[in-house]
Design a protein around this motif. Structure first.
Motif, PDB file in Angstrom:
ATOM      1  N   ILE A   1      -2.875  10.827   2.864  1.00 35.86           N
ATOM      2  CA  ILE A   1      -2.859   9.372   2.943  1.00 35.86           C
ATOM      3  C   ILE A   1      -1.985   8.903   4.097  1.00 35.86           C
ATOM      4  N   THR A   2      -0.842   9.547   4.288  1.00 39.37           N
ATOM      5  CA  THR A   2       0.040   9.208   5.403  1.00 39.37           C
ATOM      6  C   THR A   2      -0.698   9.351   6.731  1.00 39.37           C
ATOM      7  N   GLU A   3      -1.458  10.440   6.870  1.00 38.62           N
ATOM      8  CA  GLU A   3      -2.177  10.701   8.111  1.00 38.62           C
ATOM      9  C   GLU A   3      -3.309   9.695   8.312  1.00 38.62           C
ATOM     10  N   LEU A   4      -3.986   9.320   7.232  1.00 40.44           N
ATOM     11  CA  LEU A   4      -5.082   8.357   7.342  1.00 40.44           C
ATOM     12  C   LEU A   4      -4.568   6.962   7.685  1.00 40.44           C
ATOM     13  N   PHE A   5      -3.427   6.572   7.129  1.00 44.10           N
ATOM     14  CA  PHE A   5      -2.828   5.300   7.540  1.00 44.10           C
ATOM     15  C   PHE A   5      -2.531   5.312   9.039  1.00 44.10           C
ATOM     16  N   ALA A   6      -2.003   6.436   9.536  1.00 43.24           N
ATOM     17  CA  ALA A   6      -1.692   6.548  10.959  1.00 43.24           C
ATOM     18  C   ALA A   6      -2.958   6.415  11.811  1.00 43.24           C
ATOM     19  N   ARG A   7      -4.043   7.034  11.376  1.00 43.56           N
ATOM     20  CA  ARG A   7      -5.299   6.926  12.116  1.00 43.56           C
ATOM     21  C   ARG A   7      -5.830   5.498  12.093  1.00 43.56           C
TER      22      ARG A   7
ATOM     23  N   ILE B   1     -12.219   5.089   8.047  1.00 41.16           N
ATOM     24  CA  ILE B   1     -10.912   5.700   7.758  1.00 41.16           C
ATOM     25  C   ILE B   1     -10.410   5.247   6.386  1.00 41.16           C
ATOM     26  N   TYR B   2     -10.529   3.958   6.097  1.00 37.67           N
ATOM     27  CA  TYR B   2     -10.003   3.452   4.828  1.00 37.67           C
ATOM     28  C   TYR B   2     -10.883   3.845   3.647  1.00 37.67           C
TER      29      TYR B   2
ATOM     30  N   ASP C   1      -4.745  -6.926   5.230  1.00 37.42           N
ATOM     31  CA  ASP C   1      -5.351  -5.766   5.863  1.00 37.42           C
ATOM     32  C   ASP C   1      -5.052  -4.530   5.012  1.00 37.42           C
ATOM     33  N   PRO C   2      -5.963  -3.517   4.944  1.00 40.41           N
ATOM     34  CA  PRO C   2      -5.655  -2.319   4.156  1.00 40.41           C
ATOM     35  C   PRO C   2      -4.344  -1.650   4.538  1.00 40.41           C
ATOM     36  N   ASP C   3      -3.931  -1.773   5.795  1.00 42.16           N
ATOM     37  CA  ASP C   3      -2.645  -1.202   6.191  1.00 42.16           C
ATOM     38  C   ASP C   3      -1.499  -1.849   5.428  1.00 42.16           C
ATOM     39  N   GLY C   4      -1.738  -3.031   4.864  1.00 44.38           N
ATOM     40  CA  GLY C   4      -0.717  -3.700   4.063  1.00 44.38           C
ATOM     41  C   GLY C   4      -0.391  -2.975   2.778  1.00 44.38           C
ATOM     42  N   LEU C   5      -1.203  -1.965   2.416  1.00 44.35           N
ATOM     43  CA  LEU C   5      -0.942  -1.177   1.206  1.00 44.35           C
ATOM     44  C   LEU C   5      -0.011   0.001   1.466  1.00 44.35           C
ATOM     45  N   VAL C   6       0.417   0.167   2.707  1.00 51.31           N
ATOM     46  CA  VAL C   6       1.213   1.352   3.043  1.00 51.31           C
ATOM     47  C   VAL C   6       2.460   1.470   2.179  1.00 51.31           C
ATOM     48  N   ASN C   7       3.092   0.352   1.861  1.00 51.83           N
ATOM     49  CA  ASN C   7       4.361   0.409   1.133  1.00 51.83           C
ATOM     50  C   ASN C   7       4.215   0.716  -0.350  1.00 51.83           C
ATOM     51  N   VAL C   8       2.995   0.660  -0.874  1.00 51.68           N
ATOM     52  CA  VAL C   8       2.799   1.080  -2.266  1.00 51.68           C
ATOM     53  C   VAL C   8       2.140   2.449  -2.366  1.00 51.68           C
ATOM     54  N   LEU C   9       1.668   2.989  -1.229  1.00 50.66           N
ATOM     55  CA  LEU C   9       0.913   4.239  -1.271  1.00 50.66           C
ATOM     56  C   LEU C   9       1.529   5.399  -0.501  1.00 50.66           C
ATOM     57  N   ASP C  10       2.220   5.114   0.584  1.00 52.69           N
ATOM     58  CA  ASP C  10       2.644   6.169   1.512  1.00 52.69           C
ATOM     59  C   ASP C  10       3.920   6.857   1.031  1.00 52.69           C
ATOM     60  N   GLY C  11       3.781   8.076   0.539  1.00 49.54           N
ATOM     61  CA  GLY C  11       4.921   8.812  -0.002  1.00 49.54           C
ATOM     62  C   GLY C  11       5.891   9.336   1.020  1.00 49.54           C
TER      63      GLY C  11
ATOM     64  N   THR D   1      -9.414   9.623  -1.177  1.00 46.25           N
ATOM     65  CA  THR D   1      -8.288  10.543  -1.366  1.00 46.25           C
ATOM     66  C   THR D   1      -7.349  10.030  -2.447  1.00 46.25           C
ATOM     67  N   ALA D   2      -7.086   8.735  -2.437  1.00 47.35           N
ATOM     68  CA  ALA D   2      -6.187   8.145  -3.436  1.00 47.35           C
ATOM     69  C   ALA D   2      -6.768   8.243  -4.842  1.00 47.35           C
ATOM     70  N   ILE D   3      -8.070   8.121  -4.962  1.00 52.86           N
ATOM     71  CA  ILE D   3      -8.708   8.222  -6.279  1.00 52.86           C
ATOM     72  C   ILE D   3      -8.515   9.626  -6.859  1.00 52.86           C
TER      73      ILE D   3
END
Length: 510
Positions: free
Chosen positions: A437-443, A456-457, A410-420, A463-465
């Motif tokens: 990005i933190t806020e979008l993961f939360a949404r 959302i993703y 799931d895209p939420d699985g990327l949180v640990n490489v992206l969420d500062g 945003t990440a780009i």
């Protein structure tokens, strides 16, 4: 139930269903005398602390010793482990019902153990891999020994997957993260530091008839060529990290079998605590400076593919085709971005990687060559793996080569490489603030509606780009090699490949 249908549909499609496996059978069918499997590890685990990320070798040993509330089956679907059932109500409260299980010391696993684990991981100074996720749990109720209710400030659709991660096992109340007492299918008998680890079947394991092996001898072969030679000579039965240049010879050997999947990815992280990589334009310049096809050829012998966007697989329902080439190779654009950032003549920096894994070193060498073409002089730092992990955690680098998988598919699985906002970790950029990005993961976590999550993703990837918390480099194949007679072991699909150690409980020697 107001949103019940949507939530049930979400669980069935995204998380693999909330049903649990029933493990039936008499106690007499517990651990069998199935011989000892000799497993070639690629490195000696830097740490066996239950909740710490220390690489795949460490994760594999932990998957033998410990169990979480949930896990993944060989088909990649979420399944029950210490929890036999789980569900969510209209208020977003998740309820887990525990099965009857016991710790290696013979005492029962209880709801209080789950509450203790969550509280310990959630502590701000825990340095646990899942600290950020566990801190979102606002209240844990344990109405009885087998029931756990988790309250959050808002509904969290992805919460069950958090408890399937191999860095989130449940630990007995009062034990430290370094405990050798787990609830998994094997107990840790002995360690010869830097050389091997010996594990023995636990006869009190909660799945009747498992494990099927009497034990596992995990032997370190840090040199990838020696690891393959040991497999071919019959000195080991199973080997992780079959190097890409040796995959064909393993496939062509009738005495061996290769189990390979695509899913892991290579990427660059940055130290954003200081110039020049505190500047997003410099990070964008790096993203456009590298020709990924050369990494796939040099490091992975064309067993992989270029990654010019966030690591969301093309087959995923969350893949964004309009963003697929966002970080395409464009050296002129790279030079222009460097000039805009105030570095028209380039600069010098250090690039952290490791010589222990050939694909890490080869990836770094290709990146170094292409960066030099736009004026970035990157000096390579190639320590062994444990030192590379330490340097990454402490920010002792300018930019770094890294390889991993998402926590799940799931895209939420990327949180640990992206969420500062999460605590420092070698798997993500150092001191990189990512508020949007933190806020979008939360949404994304807060909705059970797939179409809403897709939107959302898409915004998150856009945003990440622009902000470049990481630079995608290459997808790579990941292979386990084994004797033809070994059965039951499975390389889990896609991003779940590093969870494959979970199937050692079902592995048998032919």
């Amino acid at each position: 139930m107001t949103n019940g249908l949507n939530r049930r549909g979400f669980l069935a499609t995204t998380l693999g269903g909330a049903g649990a496996l029933s493990f039936l059978g008499p106690r007499a069918l517990m651990a069998q005398e199935g011989g000892t499997l000799r497993f070639a590890l690629s490195t000696f685990p830097p740490s066996l602390a239950a909740w710490t990320s220390a690489g795949t070798a460490a994760g594999t040993i932990k998957l033998m010793m410990h169990r979480g509330l949930l896990s993944y089956g060989a088909d990649g679907m979420l399944r029950g482990e210490l929890a036999e059932d789980w569900s969510v109500d209209d208020a977003g409260v998740w309820t887990f019902t525990l099965r009857e299980a016991q710790w290696h010391d013979g005492t029962p696993v209880t709801a209080e153990d789950v509450a203790y684990t969550i509280a310990e991981v959630a502590k701000p100074d825990s340095a646990a891999f899942s600290q950020g996720q566990m801190s979102l749990i606002t209240k844990v109720e344990t109405p009885d020994a087998r029931t756990v209710r988790l309250h959050t400030s808002e509904p969290l659709a992805t919460l069950p997957g958090w408890f399937a991660h191999y860095h989130m096992p449940i630990i007995k109340t009062g034990e430290s993260p370094e405990t050798e007492i787990g609830a998994g299918p094997f107990t840790l008998d002995s360690i010869e530091r830097g050389v091997s680890l010996s594990l023995t079947a636990f006869d009190g394991y909660y799945k009747p008839g498992l494990p099927k092996l009497a034990g596992v001898e995990a032997i370190v072969y840090a040199d990838e060529n020696l690891r393959v030679a040991a497999l071919e000579a019959g000195d080991v039965d199973l080997a992780e990290y079959v190097p890409w240049q040796a995959m064909a010879q393993v496939e062509d050997n009738d005495a061996l079998r290769l189990d390979v999947t695509d899913g892991p990815f290579m990427y660059l992280t940055f130290n954003a605590s200081k110039p020049p990589f505190d500047n997003p334009k410099v990070r964008q310049a790096v993203a456009h400076a590298i020709k990924r096809e050369d990494i796939v050829a040099a490091a992975f012998y064309d067993r992989g593919g270029a990654l010019t966007h966030l690591p969301i697989a093309e087959k995923s329902e969350f893949f964004n085709p309009d963003l697929a080439d966002a970080w395409s190779y464009d050296p002129e654009k790279s030079k222009a971005l460097l000039a805009e950032a105030g570095y028209p003549d380039g600069f010098s920096c250090t690039m952290l990687s490791t010589a222990q894994y050939g694909m890490h070193q080869s990836t770094a060498e290709v990146c170094q060559a292409y960066l030099s073409m736009v004026g970035i002089n990157a000096q390579l730092d190639l320590p062994e793996w444990s030192s590379r992990v330490k340097k990454g955690n402490e920010g002792q680098y300018d930019l770094a080569v890294m390889g991993t998988t998402a926590d799940n598919n799931d895209p939420d699985g990327l949180v640990n490489v992206l969420d500062g906002s999460l605590p420092p970790s070698f798997v993500r950029s150092y001191d990189m603030q990512t508020p949007e990005i933190t806020e979008l993961f939360a949404r994304g976590r807060a909705t059970f509606d797939t179409e809403e999550r897709k939107a959302i993703y898409h915004e998150l990837e856009s945003t990440a780009i622009e902000t470049v918390p990481l630079v995608g480099l290459a997808w790579r194949a990941q292979g386990y090699g084994m004797k033809a007679g070994v059965s039951g072991f499975a390389n889990l699909p896609g991003q779940l490949t590093f969870y494959s150690g979970i199937t050692l409980e079902e592995t048998m020697l032919g």
